[in-house]
Motif scaffolding. Sequence first.
Motif, PDB file in Angstrom:
ATOM      1  N   VAL A  54      19.116 -20.315  11.418  1.00 17.23           N
ATOM      2  CA  VAL A  54      17.941 -20.255  10.565  1.00 17.23           C
ATOM      3  C   VAL A  54      17.938 -18.893   9.865  1.00 17.23           C
ATOM      4  N   PRO A  55      17.859 -18.871   8.531  1.00 16.56           N
ATOM      5  CA  PRO A  55      17.827 -17.585   7.846  1.00 16.56           C
ATOM      6  C   PRO A  55      16.537 -16.835   8.187  1.00 16.56           C
ATOM      7  N   THR A  56      16.660 -15.547   8.325  1.00 20.20           N
ATOM      8  CA  THR A  56      15.493 -14.739   8.646  1.00 20.20           C
ATOM      9  C   THR A  56      15.196 -13.801   7.492  1.00 20.20           C
ATOM     10  N   ASP A  57      13.948 -13.555   7.286  1.00 16.32           N
ATOM     11  CA  ASP A  57      13.504 -12.650   6.236  1.00 16.32           C
ATOM     12  C   ASP A  57      13.233 -11.302   6.901  1.00 16.32           C
ATOM     13  N   PRO A  58      13.965 -10.272   6.515  1.00 14.24           N
ATOM     14  CA  PRO A  58      13.797  -8.974   7.174  1.00 14.24           C
ATOM     15  C   PRO A  58      12.498  -8.251   6.789  1.00 14.24           C
ATOM     16  N   ARG A  59      11.793  -8.774   5.797  1.00 15.00           N
ATOM     17  CA  ARG A  59      10.566  -8.105   5.365  1.00 15.00           C
ATOM     18  C   ARG A  59       9.427  -8.360   6.353  1.00 15.00           C
ATOM     19  N   THR A  60       8.529  -7.402   6.409  1.00 21.59           N
ATOM     20  CA  THR A  60       7.325  -7.571   7.220  1.00 21.59           C
ATOM     21  C   THR A  60       6.363  -8.485   6.476  1.00 21.59           C
ATOM     22  N   PRO A  61       5.384  -9.044   7.165  1.00 24.52           N
ATOM     23  CA  PRO A  61       4.389  -9.873   6.457  1.00 24.52           C
ATOM     24  C   PRO A  61       3.706  -9.100   5.322  1.00 24.52           C
ATOM     25  N   GLN A  62       3.437  -7.822   5.532  1.00 19.52           N
ATOM     26  CA  GLN A  62       2.810  -7.007   4.497  1.00 19.52           C
ATOM     27  C   GLN A  62       3.718  -6.900   3.267  1.00 19.52           C
ATOM     28  N   GLN A  63       5.006  -6.693   3.482  1.00 21.80           N
ATOM     29  CA  GLN A  63       5.944  -6.593   2.367  1.00 21.80           C
ATOM     30  C   GLN A  63       6.039  -7.914   1.614  1.00 21.80           C
ATOM     31  N   VAL A  72       3.722 -10.238   1.303  1.00 20.63           N
ATOM     32  CA  VAL A  72       2.496 -10.429   0.522  1.00 20.63           C
ATOM     33  C   VAL A  72       2.520  -9.526  -0.707  1.00 20.63           C
ATOM     34  N   ARG A  73       2.925  -8.265  -0.541  1.00 21.63           N
ATOM     35  CA  ARG A  73       2.994  -7.355  -1.685  1.00 21.63           C
ATOM     36  C   ARG A  73       3.980  -7.856  -2.733  1.00 21.63           C
ATOM     37  N   ASP A  74       5.126  -8.352  -2.286  1.00 18.50           N
ATOM     38  CA  ASP A  74       6.132  -8.889  -3.219  1.00 18.50           C
ATOM     39  C   ASP A  74       5.605 -10.120  -3.954  1.00 18.50           C
ATOM     40  N   GLN A  75       4.918 -10.994  -3.230  1.00 18.48           N
ATOM     41  CA  GLN A  75       4.360 -12.191  -3.851  1.00 18.48           C
ATOM     42  C   GLN A  75       3.266 -11.831  -4.851  1.00 18.48           C
ATOM     43  N   LEU A  76       2.449 -10.838  -4.515  1.00 17.35           N
ATOM     44  CA  LEU A  76       1.407 -10.386  -5.435  1.00 17.35           C
ATOM     45  C   LEU A  76       2.025  -9.812  -6.707  1.00 17.35           C
ATOM     46  N   ALA A  77       3.052  -8.999  -6.558  1.00 19.38           N
ATOM     47  CA  ALA A  77       3.710  -8.406  -7.722  1.00 19.38           C
ATOM     48  C   ALA A  77       4.302  -9.493  -8.615  1.00 19.38           C
ATOM     49  N   ALA A  78       4.940 -10.470  -8.016  1.00 20.36           N
ATOM     50  CA  ALA A  78       5.535 -11.561  -8.792  1.00 20.36           C
ATOM     51  C   ALA A  78       4.458 -12.362  -9.519  1.00 20.36           C
ATOM     52  N   ALA A  79       3.350 -12.637  -8.848  1.00 16.03           N
ATOM     53  CA  ALA A  79       2.265 -13.397  -9.467  1.00 16.03           C
ATOM     54  C   ALA A  79       1.643 -12.616 -10.618  1.00 16.03           C
ATOM     55  N   ARG A  80       1.445 -11.325 -10.430  1.00 18.85           N
ATOM     56  CA  ARG A  80       0.869 -10.497 -11.504  1.00 18.85           C
ATOM     57  C   ARG A  80       1.815 -10.432 -12.707  1.00 18.85           C
ATOM     58  N   ASN A  81       3.115 -10.312 -12.434  1.00 21.41           N
ATOM     59  CA  ASN A  81       4.088 -10.300 -13.527  1.00 21.41           C
ATOM     60  C   ASN A  81       4.061 -11.617 -14.291  1.00 21.41           C
ATOM     61  N   ARG A  82       3.970 -12.725 -13.594  1.00 21.11           N
ATOM     62  CA  ARG A  82       3.935 -14.044 -14.236  1.00 21.11           C
ATOM     63  C   ARG A  82       2.661 -14.199 -15.064  1.00 21.11           C
TER      64      ARG A  82
END
Length: 54
Positions: free
Chosen positions: A3-12, A14-24
Amino acid sequence: MPVPTDPRTPQQRVRDQLAAARNRLVQEGVSRSERAQIADRIHDLTEQARLIGA
């Protein structure tokens, strides 16, 4: 199968998703209904970030 694992923390994540949504949201050619959906997503992610302390 591993199973692939995401090395980012939950906080990271959420921040990445927020940045992507704001850019869109500011891109040209986004319809009014898409902007409303993106704004709702940003609202939800902001609340999630507040709850997890991001």
